[in-house]
Design an enzyme around this catalytic site. Structure first.
Site, short mmCIF file in Angstrom:
data_model
loop_
_atom_site.label_atom_id
_atom_site.label_comp_id
_atom_site.label_asym_id
_atom_site.label_seq_id
_atom_site.Cartn_x
_atom_site.Cartn_y
_atom_site.Cartn_z
N PHE A 254 1.21 3.26 7.87
CA PHE A 254 -0.35 3.14 8.19
C PHE A 254 -1.23 2.74 7.41
O PHE A 254 -1.67 2.81 6.08
CB PHE A 254 -0.37 4.77 8.83
CG PHE A 254 -1.69 5.31 9.36
CD1 PHE A 254 -2.07 4.55 10.48
CD2 PHE A 254 -3.16 5.99 8.71
CE1 PHE A 254 -2.95 4.44 11.20
CE2 PHE A 254 -4.69 6.18 8.84
CZ PHE A 254 -4.59 5.60 10.20
N HIS B 139 0.42 -1.54 -0.31
CA HIS B 139 0.20 0.44 0.08
C HIS B 139 1.16 1.55 0.16
O HIS B 139 1.84 1.28 1.01
CB HIS B 139 -1.03 -0.16 1.21
CG HIS B 139 -2.37 -1.15 1.07
ND1 HIS B 139 -2.92 -0.62 0.54
CD2 HIS B 139 -1.42 -2.29 1.33
CE1 HIS B 139 -4.35 -1.79 0.90
NE2 HIS B 139 -3.17 -2.99 1.30
N PRO B 140 0.92 2.34 -0.62
CA PRO B 140 1.28 3.74 -0.51
C PRO B 140 0.79 4.31 0.38
O PRO B 140 -0.11 3.88 0.92
CB PRO B 140 0.58 4.71 -1.62
CG PRO B 140 -1.24 3.25 -2.00
CD PRO B 140 -0.83 2.40 -1.70
N ALA C 31 -9.37 4.11 3.25
CA ALA C 31 -9.61 4.63 3.41
C ALA C 31 -11.10 5.40 2.27
O ALA C 31 -11.53 6.62 1.91
CB ALA C 31 -9.01 5.44 2.62
N GLU D 59 -9.70 4.21 -3.97
CA GLU D 59 -10.16 4.65 -2.57
C GLU D 59 -9.65 5.08 -1.42
O GLU D 59 -9.70 5.93 -0.84
CB GLU D 59 -9.26 3.61 -1.77
CG GLU D 59 -10.63 2.43 -2.81
CD GLU D 59 -9.09 0.92 -2.44
OE1 GLU D 59 -9.85 0.20 -2.49
OE2 GLU D 59 -8.80 0.62 -2.15
N ILE E 273 -5.35 2.08 6.48
CA ILE E 273 -6.83 2.09 6.73
C ILE E 273 -7.88 2.10 5.71
O ILE E 273 -7.27 2.51 4.63
CB ILE E 273 -6.65 3.73 7.37
CG1 ILE E 273 -8.45 3.93 8.43
CG2 ILE E 273 -6.60 4.90 6.98
CD1 ILE E 273 -8.10 5.24 8.80
#
Length: 312
Positions: free
Chosen positions: A113, A59-60, A117, A82, A115
């Site tokens: 991190f 993930h970025p 989003a 997203e 989440i």
């Protein structure tokens, strides 16, 4: 016969190669719900820590665009979509603050991190980042895994939608036009209001918590703080959380959710008789423009407090 997908399809849903291989081996799946059940089992019971770390690293950073050289172009495309709400609501100063807190988070926990989003503003994400920064690493690692699973479920739904039979897709489009449904809104794969509970004191999902969903039908258009309207709340559905902390179906599977005020209540006192809260109720309002959206209202339990956020 179920839809057929390969490892690359499942790699777009979750960046763990072990997850993708296990899902491809378990395929075909008759529908998205069956695939989600298999995905949860594989992710939580068969993918090891290295696989979790591989998925996280795919993930970025929130606020950054995915790499153009990502091993899955579909993953990168979905990730960009997203984060669209977060990026569209961000300012230069909020992006700078997000970058600062992302760096602090990575330094403390050693991972990006993570989440769910989709549909969340930059300010919402920043608030959650700061709150989760206070967690112990073992708790935060489990939360990140839960967030990854939510992202995976959303992408599995996109995968099934993208490869749906053309005849069924045409019928669904025609039906949506009749109902006034925007053509870009996909058919639901789960009820419009869902929830799950994580017991952060024990570091695991909260199993067996009773959940109640109600809608406001009082004499006033909406409930007011401190004002009692007898009989204003109308039962919609109830269930209890399973071993993954997720409730069963709380309402009918409808495309268009009735706008209005809803209340979701958790019987936390029965789950933990020694806890501070005998029960917890969360009231939220769904507007006309939001009736096609999905509302996910998770609850995080600790010995003396609780917190919640909305995910779409």
């Amino acid at each position: 016969m179920g839809s057929r997908f390969d490892e690359n399809d499942f790699l777009a849903c979750c960046g763990s190669t072990r997850f993708a291989k296990e899902m491809a081996a378990a395929a075909p799946f008759s529908d998205c719900d069956t695939a989600v059940v298999a995905a949860r089992d594989i992710w939580f019971n068969k993918v090891d820590v290295n696989g979790w770390l591989e998925a996280f690293s795919a993930h970025p950073q929130i606020g950054h665009m995915p790499s153009q050289n990502h091993k899955s172009p579909a993953f990168a495309q979905w990730s960009k979509g997203e984060q669209s709400t977060a990026l569209s609501t961000a300012t230069d100063s909020s992006l700078q603050e997000l970058s600062h807190w992302n760096a602090r988070y990575r330094e403390k926990f050693g991972i990006v991190f993570l989440i769910f989003a989709s549909g969340r503003s930059s300010s919402e994400i920043l608030t959650e980042l700061k709150r989760r920064y206070e967690n112990r690493p073992i708790i935060e690692f489990e939360i990140a895994a839960q967030e990854q699973m939510k992202i995976t479920e959303l992408r599995l739904a996109k995968l099934f939608l993208a490869k749906a039979d053309s005849t069924i897709a045409t019928k669904a489009t025609d039906a949506s036009k009749v109902e006034g449904k925007p053509s870009h809104i996909p058919s639901r794969t789960r009820p419009p209001i869902t929830t799950h509970i994580l017991d952060i004191a024990r570091g695991c999902p909260a199993n067996g918590v009773e959940v109640l969903l109600e809608a406001w039908k009082g004499s006033q258009p909406r409930p007011h703080f401190g004002v009692t309207d007898k009989g204003g709340w109308v039962f919609q559905g109830s269930s209890a959380t399973d071993k993954d902390g997720r409730s069963g179906q709380l309402m009918s599977m409808v495309d268009a959710l009735n706008p209005g005020t809803y209340r979701i209540s958790f019987n936390t006192g029965k789950y933990n008789p020694d806890g501070f809260f005998p029960f917890v109720s969360i009231v939220f309002e769904i507007r006309e423009s939001q009736k096609w959206e999905h509302f996910h209202v998770p609850l995080l339990l600790s010995p003396f407090s609780f917190s919640t956020y909305r995910g779409s």
